[in-house]
Design a protein around this motif. Structure first.
Motif, mmCIF file in Angstrom:
data_model
loop_
_atom_site.group_PDB
_atom_site.id
_atom_site.type_symbol
_atom_site.label_atom_id
_atom_site.label_comp_id
_atom_site.label_asym_id
_atom_site.label_seq_id
_atom_site.Cartn_x
_atom_site.Cartn_y
_atom_site.Cartn_z
ATOM 1 N N ASN A 41 0.042 9.676 -31.654
ATOM 2 C CA ASN A 41 0.518 8.863 -32.780
ATOM 3 C C ASN A 41 1.875 8.234 -32.464
ATOM 4 N N ARG A 42 2.034 7.833 -31.212
ATOM 5 C CA ARG A 42 3.285 7.241 -30.752
ATOM 6 C C ARG A 42 2.984 5.831 -30.236
ATOM 7 N N VAL A 43 3.787 4.874 -30.672
ATOM 8 C CA VAL A 43 3.622 3.493 -30.239
ATOM 9 C C VAL A 43 4.960 2.969 -29.717
ATOM 10 N N HIS A 44 4.860 2.010 -28.803
ATOM 11 C CA HIS A 44 6.050 1.451 -28.171
ATOM 12 C C HIS A 44 5.979 -0.065 -28.211
ATOM 13 N N ALA A 45 7.124 -0.696 -28.386
ATOM 14 C CA ALA A 45 7.248 -2.143 -28.248
ATOM 15 C C ALA A 45 8.320 -2.413 -27.202
ATOM 16 N N LEU A 46 7.940 -3.126 -26.155
ATOM 17 C CA LEU A 46 8.875 -3.487 -25.089
ATOM 18 C C LEU A 46 9.299 -4.932 -25.309
ATOM 19 N N TRP A 47 10.607 -5.128 -25.531
ATOM 20 C CA TRP A 47 11.166 -6.435 -25.857
ATOM 21 C C TRP A 47 12.101 -6.920 -24.755
ATOM 22 N N TRP A 48 12.266 -8.241 -24.696
ATOM 23 C CA TRP A 48 13.244 -8.852 -23.801
ATOM 24 C C TRP A 48 14.192 -9.717 -24.616
ATOM 25 N N PHE A 49 15.496 -9.647 -24.258
ATOM 26 C CA PHE A 49 16.517 -10.484 -24.874
ATOM 27 C C PHE A 49 17.401 -11.069 -23.776
ATOM 28 N N GLU A 50 18.009 -12.180 -24.052
ATOM 29 C CA GLU A 50 18.885 -12.810 -23.066
ATOM 30 C C GLU A 50 20.082 -11.925 -22.728
ATOM 31 N N SER A 51 20.559 -11.177 -23.705
ATOM 32 C CA SER A 51 21.696 -10.283 -23.510
ATOM 33 C C SER A 51 21.732 -9.291 -24.661
ATOM 34 N N ALA A 52 22.569 -8.262 -24.523
ATOM 35 C CA ALA A 52 22.733 -7.303 -25.618
ATOM 36 C C ALA A 52 23.353 -7.978 -26.830
ATOM 37 N N ASP A 53 24.241 -8.932 -26.608
ATOM 38 C CA ASP A 53 24.864 -9.648 -27.725
ATOM 39 C C ASP A 53 23.845 -10.534 -28.431
ATOM 40 N N GLN A 54 22.956 -11.181 -27.657
ATOM 41 C CA GLN A 54 21.926 -12.006 -28.282
ATOM 42 C C GLN A 54 20.986 -11.149 -29.100
ATOM 43 N N ARG A 55 20.678 -9.950 -28.616
ATOM 44 C CA ARG A 55 19.840 -9.027 -29.381
ATOM 45 C C ARG A 55 20.506 -8.687 -30.710
ATOM 46 N N ALA A 56 21.811 -8.375 -30.673
ATOM 47 C CA ALA A 56 22.521 -8.027 -31.909
ATOM 48 C C ALA A 56 22.499 -9.188 -32.895
ATOM 49 N N GLU A 57 22.617 -10.402 -32.371
ATOM 50 C CA GLU A 57 22.641 -11.584 -33.237
ATOM 51 C C GLU A 57 21.296 -11.808 -33.918
ATOM 52 N N VAL A 58 20.213 -11.764 -33.140
ATOM 53 C CA VAL A 58 18.897 -12.028 -33.741
ATOM 54 C C VAL A 58 18.454 -10.870 -34.629
ATOM 55 N N ARG A 59 18.900 -9.666 -34.313
ATOM 56 C CA ARG A 59 18.573 -8.529 -35.178
ATOM 57 C C ARG A 59 19.208 -8.717 -36.555
ATOM 58 N N HIS A 60 20.445 -9.202 -36.564
ATOM 59 C CA HIS A 60 21.127 -9.470 -37.836
ATOM 60 C C HIS A 60 20.364 -10.542 -38.624
ATOM 61 N N LYS A 61 19.907 -11.591 -37.945
ATOM 62 C CA LYS A 61 19.157 -12.649 -38.622
ATOM 63 C C LYS A 61 17.840 -12.120 -39.182
ATOM 64 N N ALA A 62 17.175 -11.242 -38.412
ATOM 65 C CA ALA A 62 15.893 -10.699 -38.861
ATOM 66 C C ALA A 62 16.041 -9.916 -40.162
ATOM 67 N N HIS A 63 17.179 -9.277 -40.337
ATOM 68 C CA HIS A 63 17.407 -8.474 -41.546
ATOM 69 C C HIS A 63 17.535 -9.344 -42.793
ATOM 70 N N THR A 64 17.703 -10.644 -42.617
ATOM 71 C CA THR A 64 17.796 -11.554 -43.767
ATOM 72 C C THR A 64 16.504 -12.336 -43.974
ATOM 73 N N ASP A 65 15.499 -12.080 -43.158
ATOM 74 C CA ASP A 65 14.211 -12.769 -43.238
ATOM 75 C C ASP A 65 13.294 -11.964 -44.152
ATOM 76 N N ALA A 66 12.957 -12.517 -45.295
ATOM 77 C CA ALA A 66 12.167 -11.783 -46.291
ATOM 78 C C ALA A 66 10.804 -11.364 -45.742
ATOM 79 N N ARG A 67 10.215 -12.186 -44.893
ATOM 80 C CA ARG A 67 8.909 -11.849 -44.330
ATOM 81 C C ARG A 67 9.004 -10.629 -43.417
ATOM 82 N N VAL A 68 10.058 -10.574 -42.609
ATOM 83 C CA VAL A 68 10.258 -9.438 -41.719
ATOM 84 C C VAL A 68 10.555 -8.177 -42.525
ATOM 85 N N VAL A 69 11.427 -8.305 -43.505
ATOM 86 C CA VAL A 69 11.793 -7.150 -44.331
ATOM 87 C C VAL A 69 10.567 -6.563 -45.021
ATOM 88 N N ALA A 70 9.700 -7.412 -45.543
ATOM 89 C CA ALA A 70 8.498 -6.941 -46.232
ATOM 90 C C ALA A 70 7.559 -6.224 -45.269
#
Length: 248
Positions: free
Chosen positions: A193-222
């Motif tokens: 019952n374990r699942v993994h998602a392997l992601w790629w980002f341009e940088s750790a800072d870019q990951r932090a930026e898009v993660r912040h944006k995702a938290h404001t996306d109602a579709r993602v939050v739902a």
């Protein structure tokens, strides 16, 4: 009580009474359609040997890749120090057994790598995974950047219970470009019952930026809220690809 395993796999078609048929529908999800699997291996390295281990592996990895396919090899930067994570692909369990047998008889592999590498390690761990039926392995748009392995321990019940919710949560991040999904996997051997998602980002800072944006996306939050009810725990690690890694 019926114990349910988390795995997408073929199951024999049998004639079942209505009650048993209902139980069977609850214990299975989308069927595993291929035999290839991916072995996730994590090695913990002695802190004083980390640089030496990576140098040795860089010089001798060709001895290992001569026997089977390496998908990627990373050094963990965040979420676990002095660790490496690598993924190997096998067409079947018998192929893996043949590879392991051949390695045990390969004098160059043993003398030039294993005999030197093993004393540098503190522990080794492995897990067998399949790609989920709706995912396929992808390369990032360019080399470099940082990879994130996000791992989720789902509640017992299998993909028939939480598979759709997990898919929705992952694809809600992938489609708008909140990250590049390299592959989504589910465990077959190891923690179930374990699942993994392997992601790629341009940088750790870019990951932090898009993660912040995702938290404001109602579709993602739902989608995340719908999935989190099936979740027991989660963890992640940020990793940089080694120079010899096929996935860079």
């Amino acid at each position: 009580m019926l114990l349910l395993r988390s795995c997408y796999r073929r199951s024999a078609e049998v004639l079942l009474p209505p009650a048993a048929a209902q139980q069977r529908r609850l214990s299975t999800g989308p069927q595993q359609t291929h035999r290839s699997f991916y072995e996730f291996r994590t090695y913990s390295i002695r802190p004083d040997q980390n640089a030496a281990f990576l140098k040795l592996t860089n010089e001798k990895i060709h001895l290992r890749t001569a026997h089977s396919e390496l998908i990627g090899y990373w050094s963990v930067e965040y979420g676990g120090l002095n660790k490496v994570f690598h993924i190997w692909k096998y067409d079947s369990y018998s192929q893996r057994a043949d590879v392991r047998a051949a390695l045990s008889q390969d004098p160059s592999w043993i003398s030039e790598y294993i005999s030197k590498a093993i004393p540098m390690l503190r522990s080794q761990d492995n897990e067998v995974n399949y790609l989920v039926p709706w995912s396929h392995l992808q390369k990032p748009p360019k080399e470099g950047g940082v990879y994130e392995l996000a791992s989720f321990q789902m509640r017992p019940g299998g993909p028939a219970v939480w598979g759709d919710a997990f898919q929705a949560a992952v694809t809600s991040h992938d489609a708008p470009g909140y990250g590049k999904l390299v592959g989504a996997f589910h465990s077959e051997c190891g923690l179930l019952n374990r699942v993994h998602a392997l992601w790629w980002f341009e940088s750790a800072d870019q990951r932090a930026e898009v993660r912040h944006k995702a938290h404001t996306d109602a579709r993602v939050v739902a989608a995340v809220r719908n999935c989190v009810g099936h979740l027991d725990s989660q963890e992640n690690k940020l990793m940089f690809p080694c120079s010899f890694s096929p996935l860079k």
